[in-house]
Design a protein around this motif. Structure first.
Motif, mmCIF file in Angstrom:
data_model
loop_
_atom_site.group_PDB
_atom_site.id
_atom_site.type_symbol
_atom_site.label_atom_id
_atom_site.label_comp_id
_atom_site.label_asym_id
_atom_site.label_seq_id
_atom_site.Cartn_x
_atom_site.Cartn_y
_atom_site.Cartn_z
ATOM 1 N N THR A 78 0.870 -1.241 0.003
ATOM 2 C CA THR A 78 -0.122 -0.023 0.049
ATOM 3 C C THR A 78 0.813 1.285 0.128
ATOM 4 N N ASN A 117 -1.979 6.054 1.955
ATOM 5 C CA ASN A 117 -2.668 5.082 2.900
ATOM 6 C C ASN A 117 -2.094 5.160 4.216
ATOM 7 N N GLU A 154 -8.194 7.551 0.093
ATOM 8 C CA GLU A 154 -8.464 6.299 -0.012
ATOM 9 C C GLU A 154 -8.194 5.573 1.247
ATOM 10 N N THR A 216 0.692 -8.867 3.105
ATOM 11 C CA THR A 216 -0.704 -8.557 3.024
ATOM 12 C C THR A 216 -1.026 -7.457 2.038
ATOM 13 N N SER A 217 -2.369 -7.253 1.695
ATOM 14 C CA SER A 217 -2.610 -6.372 1.026
ATOM 15 C C SER A 217 -3.956 -5.314 1.599
ATOM 16 N N GLU A 219 -6.769 -5.070 0.576
ATOM 17 C CA GLU A 219 -8.027 -5.590 0.589
ATOM 18 C C GLU A 219 -8.437 -6.795 1.584
ATOM 19 N N GLU A 220 -7.362 -7.219 2.101
ATOM 20 C CA GLU A 220 -7.361 -8.374 3.376
ATOM 21 C C GLU A 220 -7.554 -7.409 4.361
ATOM 22 N N MET A 222 -9.169 -4.575 4.718
ATOM 23 C CA MET A 222 -10.447 -4.164 4.735
ATOM 24 C C MET A 222 -11.534 -5.368 5.017
ATOM 25 N N ARG A 223 -11.083 -6.647 4.595
ATOM 26 C CA ARG A 223 -12.058 -7.646 5.009
ATOM 27 C C ARG A 223 -11.977 -7.846 6.638
#
Length: 334
Positions: A78, A117, A154, A216-217, A219-220, A222-223
Motif C-alpha cells: 500500500t 494510505n 483512499e 498482505t494487501s 483488500e485483506e 478491509m476484509r
C-alpha cells in the motif's frame, strides 16, 4: 458474572477468525526481522490498522519509533508517506495547494503527501499548531479540502504520529482537540538489557541491511475490519466501558477519592475507541467476543491522553496513568 453469559461460538467460527487474523500475525513476524522487542508497540499498531484509528507514539529519540512505523508500511502492499514535521512546515506542504497554469490560464490542484494510505507524521510536536491542525480534517473526516474542493482519502487511511516528550527543547504540546483524534497514545520505553544486546549485535555494522517483504494487501485489511465489526460486545462489557469513562468525569460516584486531581475527564470518543480497540484485540487473539481483560489491557492507552490532571495532582506527583490505574482498580468488573 460475565463468564456465565459468554456467547456460544462454534469451533468453525473460531477457526475462521483465526484465519482472518493470520495476515496480522505475518505482519508482526515481518516487523520482527527489523525491530527488536517493542511487542506492545507492534500490537498497538495492528489494532490501529484493524480499527482505522490513528496512533500517537511517544518516546525519547532513538527508540525505533520511526523504524517500527516504516516497517509496518513495508509489510503491506500500500501507499506510504513519511512527513518530517519541522517548525517551518506549512499546511500546504501537507495537504497540497492550487497551482496556476499559465498555458491555459487556470488553477489545478496539486495534491500533497497526505494523499496516501499510511502516513508517518514524524516528530509531530516539532511543528506549530497551524500545521498540526491541518491534519484534523484528514484524520477525522477522511477527506481534504483544497481551494473549496473536497477530495476523499483512499482507505485504508491511517496516521501514525511520533513525538518526543513535551519537556524536550523545541517541541510544541499538541492541543486537546487533536490528541482526542488519536485512538491510542502509546508510550515507548527503553529496551531491557537482553534486547539492547540484540540491538547492538544486529545494528553495529557500517551498513546494516534488512529486507521486509509485503505479506498482505489493503483488500485483506478491509476484509478483516468487517470481521472486527462482527465481534460480540456483551451489554455488560458495554456498561463496563462506559463506567470506566464516566469515572474519569465523576469519580466520587464510583467511590473513588480523586477530588481535585482531574481537570477534565475522557470524552465520548474514549468509550467508542475503547470498544473498538477491545474488539480488535479479541479478533487478533482469534476470539469472536470481548472479555473484560481486553478492555483492561487497552484502557490506559485509550484514555491517558484524554484525561487532564490538575496542578494539585502534579504537586502530588500524580499522573494521568496513575489516576487511570486507580480507576481500573476501583470500578467493578462484570
Amino acid at each position: 458474572m460475565f463468564s456465565e453469559s459468554l456467547p456460544s461460538t462454534a469451533p468453525n467460527a473460531d477457526a475462521d477468525l483465526s484465519h482472518q487474523s493470520e495476515p496480522f500475525r505475518r505482519i508482526a513476524t515481518e516487523i520482527g526481522h527489523v525491530l527488536v522487542g517493542q511487542q506492545q508497540l507492534v500490537h498497538r499498531m495492528l489494532i490501529g490498522l484493524l480499527t482505522g484509528g490513528h496512533l500517537l507514539i511517544e518516546g525519547v529519540p532513538g527508540l525505533a519509533k520511526t523504524t517500527a512505523v516504516a516497517s509496518l508500511a513495508k509489510s503491506i502492499q500500500t501507499g506510504f508517506q513519511r512527513l518530517q514535521f519541522t517548525p517551518d512546515l506549512l499546511p500546504a506542504d501537507l495537504i497540497g495547494t492550487q497551482v496556476y497554469r499559465p498555458q491555459d490560464q487556470s488553477f489545478v490542484v496539486q495534491k500533497g503527501p497526505i494523499f496516501s494510505n499510511l502516513i508517518l507524521a514524524d516528530e509531530i510536536n516539532r511543528a506549530p499548531a497551524k500545521v498540526q491542525s491541518a491534519l484534523l480534517e484528514a484524520m477525522q473526516e477522511r477527506q481534504v479540502t483544497i481551494g473549496g474542493e473536497t477530495f476523499p482519502l483512499e482507505e485504508p487511511f491511517l496516521v501514525m504520529a511520533t513525538q518526543n516528550p513535551v519537556e524536550q527543547e523545541g517541541t510544541y504540546a499538541l492541543p486537546e482537540a487533536q490528541t482526542d483524534r488519536f485512538l491510542l497514545k502509546v508510550i515507548v520505553d527503553y529496551p531491557d538489557r537482553e534486547e539492547e544486546l540484540q540491538i547492538l549485535r544486529r545494528m553495529s555494522k557500517t551498513a546494516p541491511k534488512f529486507e521486509i517483504s509485503p505479506v498482505t494487501s489493503p483488500e485483506e485489511i478491509m476484509r478483516a475490519r468487517s470481521q472486527v465489526d462482527n465481534v460480540h460486545l456483551d451489554p455488560k462489557i458495554e456498561g463496563y466501558i462506559v463506567d470506566l469513562v464516566m469515572a474519569t468525569r465523576r469519580p466520587a460516584a464510583y467511590g473513588l477519592n480523586l477530588d481535585g486531581l482531574i481537570q477534565f475527564g475522557a470524552s465520548p470518543r474514549a468509550s467508542i475507541n475503547l470498544a473498538l480497540a477491545a474488539k480488535a484485540n479479541a479478533f487478533l487473539q482469534g476470539r469472536g467476543y470481548v472479555l473484560p481483560e481486553d478492555v483492561q489491557e487497552l484502557a490506559l492507552d485509550v484514555m491517558r491522553h484524554r484525561v487532564a490532571i490538575t496542578y494539585e495532582a502534579e504537586a502530588e506527583e500524580r499522573t494521568s496513568e496513575s489516576i487511570i490505574g486507580e480507576i481500573l482498580q476501583g470500578v467493578a468488573v462484570p
